[in-house]
Each structure stands twice: as structure tokens, then as C-alpha cells.
Enzyme design. Structure first.
Site, mmCIF file in Angstrom:
data_model
loop_
_atom_site.group_PDB
_atom_site.id
_atom_site.type_symbol
_atom_site.label_atom_id
_atom_site.label_comp_id
_atom_site.label_asym_id
_atom_site.label_seq_id
_atom_site.Cartn_x
_atom_site.Cartn_y
_atom_site.Cartn_z
ATOM 1 N N THR A 137 48.301 45.618 36.912
ATOM 2 C CA THR A 137 46.667 45.313 37.148
ATOM 3 C C THR A 137 46.453 46.436 38.175
ATOM 4 O OG1 THR A 137 44.963 43.880 38.091
ATOM 5 C CG2 THR A 137 47.269 43.619 39.001
ATOM 6 N N ASN B 227 43.768 45.839 40.186
ATOM 7 C CA ASN B 227 42.909 44.934 40.883
ATOM 8 C C ASN B 227 43.795 44.252 41.960
ATOM 9 O OD1 ASN B 227 41.551 42.239 41.757
ATOM 10 N ND2 ASN B 227 40.350 42.373 40.192
ATOM 11 N N GLY C 5 43.316 42.005 44.346
ATOM 12 C CA GLY C 5 42.980 40.483 44.454
ATOM 13 C C GLY C 5 43.981 39.981 43.680
ATOM 14 N N GLU D 91 42.015 51.254 27.650
ATOM 15 C CA GLU D 91 40.750 50.915 27.342
ATOM 16 C C GLU D 91 40.707 49.301 26.662
ATOM 17 O OE1 GLU D 91 37.067 51.693 24.232
ATOM 18 O OE2 GLU D 91 38.903 52.617 23.989
ATOM 19 N N ASP E 263 43.947 39.223 32.189
ATOM 20 C CA ASP E 263 42.561 39.455 31.573
ATOM 21 C C ASP E 263 42.052 38.154 31.993
ATOM 22 O OD1 ASP E 263 40.820 41.763 30.691
ATOM 23 O OD2 ASP E 263 40.067 40.080 29.538
ATOM 24 N N SER E 264 40.880 38.308 32.616
ATOM 25 C CA SER E 264 40.153 37.040 33.112
ATOM 26 C C SER E 264 38.644 37.517 33.318
ATOM 27 C CB SER E 264 40.744 36.550 34.663
ATOM 28 O OG SER E 264 40.988 37.874 35.286
ATOM 29 N N TYR F 18 34.278 37.303 42.216
ATOM 30 C CA TYR F 18 32.945 36.435 42.214
ATOM 31 C C TYR F 18 33.228 35.112 42.818
ATOM 32 C CZ TYR F 18 31.264 39.334 38.035
ATOM 33 O OH TYR F 18 30.846 40.310 37.295
ATOM 34 N N LYS G 2 43.266 27.519 46.285
ATOM 35 C CA LYS G 2 42.765 28.209 44.971
ATOM 36 C C LYS G 2 43.974 28.485 44.130
ATOM 37 C CE LYS G 2 40.922 32.367 43.213
ATOM 38 N NZ LYS G 2 40.545 33.980 43.116
HETATM 39 P P1 ITT Z 1 42.774 44.830 35.761
HETATM 40 O O1 ITT Z 1 42.296 45.242 34.249
HETATM 41 O O2 ITT Z 1 43.193 46.222 36.162
HETATM 42 O O3 ITT Z 1 43.795 43.636 35.974
HETATM 43 P P2 ITT Z 1 40.067 44.006 36.506
HETATM 44 O O4 ITT Z 1 39.253 43.815 37.557
HETATM 45 O O5 ITT Z 1 39.503 45.123 35.729
HETATM 46 O O6 ITT Z 1 41.409 44.564 36.676
HETATM 47 P P3 ITT Z 1 39.416 42.181 34.262
HETATM 48 O O7 ITT Z 1 39.210 43.071 33.209
HETATM 49 O O8 ITT Z 1 40.302 41.249 33.705
HETATM 50 O O9 ITT Z 1 40.324 42.982 35.690
HETATM 51 O O10 ITT Z 1 38.316 41.796 34.892
HETATM 52 C C1 ITT Z 1 38.148 40.382 35.326
HETATM 53 C C2 ITT Z 1 37.026 40.222 36.374
HETATM 54 O O11 ITT Z 1 36.551 38.872 36.446
HETATM 55 C C3 ITT Z 1 36.479 41.129 37.454
HETATM 56 O O12 ITT Z 1 35.281 41.692 37.395
HETATM 57 C C4 ITT Z 1 37.191 40.140 38.464
HETATM 58 O O13 ITT Z 1 36.579 40.400 39.711
HETATM 59 C C5 ITT Z 1 36.562 38.577 37.705
HETATM 60 N N1 ITT Z 1 37.707 37.710 38.513
HETATM 61 C C6 ITT Z 1 38.763 37.447 37.686
HETATM 62 N N2 ITT Z 1 39.480 36.451 38.339
HETATM 63 C C7 ITT Z 1 38.885 36.119 39.326
HETATM 64 C C8 ITT Z 1 38.937 35.312 40.618
HETATM 65 O O14 ITT Z 1 39.821 34.748 40.660
HETATM 66 N N3 ITT Z 1 37.920 35.321 41.509
HETATM 67 C C9 ITT Z 1 36.917 36.194 41.289
HETATM 68 N N4 ITT Z 1 36.505 37.127 40.556
HETATM 69 C C10 ITT Z 1 37.435 36.897 39.585
#
Ligand code: ITT
Length: 190
Positions: free
Chosen positions: A7, A9, A11, A37, A66-67, A147, A167
Site C-alpha cells: 500500500t 497509504n 494510514g 491501475e 482495498d477498501s 474519511y 478502531k
Molecule cells: P493503496 O491503494 O495504495 O492501498 P489507497 O488510499 O489508494 O491506497 P484504496 O484504493 O483502497 O487505497 O482507497 C481506499 C479509500 O478509502 C481511501 O480514500 C481511504 O482514505 C478510504 N478508507 C479506507 N479505509 C479507511 C479507514 O479505515 N478510515 C478512513 N478512510 C478509509
């Protein structure tokens, strides 16, 4: 065992590392790896795309998440488009604006996470988790990421106002990763 946490991200990385720590794996970050992609139609498809790309690039087992946030009043949006729903810095405000004026009973939403571990020999382990809540009326709290400041749990606190451990115990990612952890443990003991 070395495992890539696929990832970009920060967080998510913190949460995944924290929840999988008891497995005793050596977590390698995805710094420098490509960002494939995400053209899947589901969270599960996108998690597989990310984990398999990282596994291919490194030759190591890779775990991806993915979330996203699904809001009932928006017909399940932003869903798999959560990360691309609006320009950076305007995402939470966009959701809040769309729900303006709705009572709490009509602000129901859930976070969903699909997680996937791909091994270099082709084995794939997957799990999913979700967490029900409500979209608040303003951002509150300093913790978490994404979010979290607008996602309220039953008692009215947001994910950004609760402790990390609290959490993890109830979150979509916590549920998915605990399930993945059990499946991984069983796989590694084979
Ligand atoms: P990677 O693909 O590199 O893992 P990303 O942020 O692009 O990073 P996603 O495509 O899975 O990841 O998008 C997930 C979105 O949902 C992203 O905007 C996150 O901020 C949000 N999200 C997912 N889990 C969350 C959580 O526990 N708290 C707050 N926002 C969350």
C-alpha cells in the site's frame, strides 16, 4: 518471513502493520513499487490486483487492502471509487455536502475492506470485513486517516476520536485482517 505490505497509504500501512504484528512477519513497505491501475469492479478484485503486482515485482509474498466507504443515501457511493471520489482535500466535504439536511437515520454507511495475500508460488488467501456506522455532519477528531473524521460509530464518536486499538477491534480492516491472519497461520503450518 518477509512480507510486502502493498500500500502507498500511510494510514493503512500503520493499521496493517499493527494488526499483523503478532504474526511475527518482517513487514516490507511498498516504497518504490509501482502503483497498478485499480480497474477491478469489486474491493476483492482490486486487492488481488495490488497484491499480485507487488508479489511479481519483489518475488516476496505480498498483502494488499482495498477498501472504501459505502453510503446508503448515495446508493452505495463512493464504494470502490472512494479514493478518487473528489479532488484531494475535498473528499470528506463532498460527502458531507451531498448528505446535507438528512437526519441521522438516513445517514447510514459502512466501511468495507478486502484483503489479499499472494504468494510467489501462486497461492492466494483472501478475507473481507465491514463496519456499520453513520456519516456525521462535520469533521471531528484528529486520529486515524482518510474519511475517519466523518464516520461515526453507534455512540456518536467518529473513528478519528477513538483510540487506535478501539478502531482496530471494530473496523472493517481489523475484521478482515484478523480473518486473514488465521488463514495465513493455517497456511504456514501446512
Ligand atoms: P493503496 O491503494 O495504495 O492501498 P489507497 O488510499 O489508494 O491506497 P484504496 O484504493 O483502497 O487505497 O482507497 C481506499 C479509500 O478509502 C481511501 O480514500 C481511504 O482514505 C478510504 N478508507 C479506507 N479505509 C479507511 C479507514 O479505515 N478510515 C478512513 N478512510 C478509509
Amino acid at each position: 518471513m518477509q512480507v510486502v505490505i502493498a500500500t502507498h497509504n500511510k494510514g493503512k500501512l500503520a493499521e496493517i502493520s499493527r494488526i499483523l504484528a503478532p504474526l511475527g512477519i518482517q513487514a516490507i513497505t511498498a516504497d518504490g513499487l509501482s502503483d497498478p491501475e485499480e480497474n477491478g469492479k469489486t474491493f476483492a478484485e482490486n486487492a488481488f490486483i495490488k497484491a499480485s503486482a507487488a508479489c511479481r515485482e519483489t518475488g516476496l509474498p505480498a498483502i494488499a487492502d482495498d477498501s472504501g466507504l459505502c453510503v446508503d443515501a448515495l446508493g452505495g457511493e463512493p464504494g470502490v471509487y472512494t479514493a478518487r471520489y473528489a479532488p484531494v482535500g475535498q473528499r470528506k466535504a463532498t460527502v458531507l455536502k451531498k448528505l446535507e439536511g438528512l437526519p441521522r437515520s438516513e445517514r447510514t454507511a459502512r466501511f468495507t475492506a478486502a484483503v489479499c495475500c499472494v504468494f510467489p508460488d501462486g497461492r492466494v488467501i483472501t478475507a473481507e470485513g465491514s463496519c456499520e456506522g453513520y456519516i456525521g455532519t462535520a469533521c471531528r477528531g484528529e486520529g486515524g486517516f482518510g474519511y475517519d473524521p466523518i464516520f461515526e460509530i453507534e455512540d456518536g464518536r467518529t473513528f478519528a476520536e477513538i483510540a487506535d486499538g478501539e478502531k482496530d477491534a471494530m473496523s472493517h480492516r481489523g475484521k478482515a485482517l484478523r480473518q486473514l491472519k488465521e488463514k495465513l497461520q493455517a497456511e504456514l503450518e501446512k
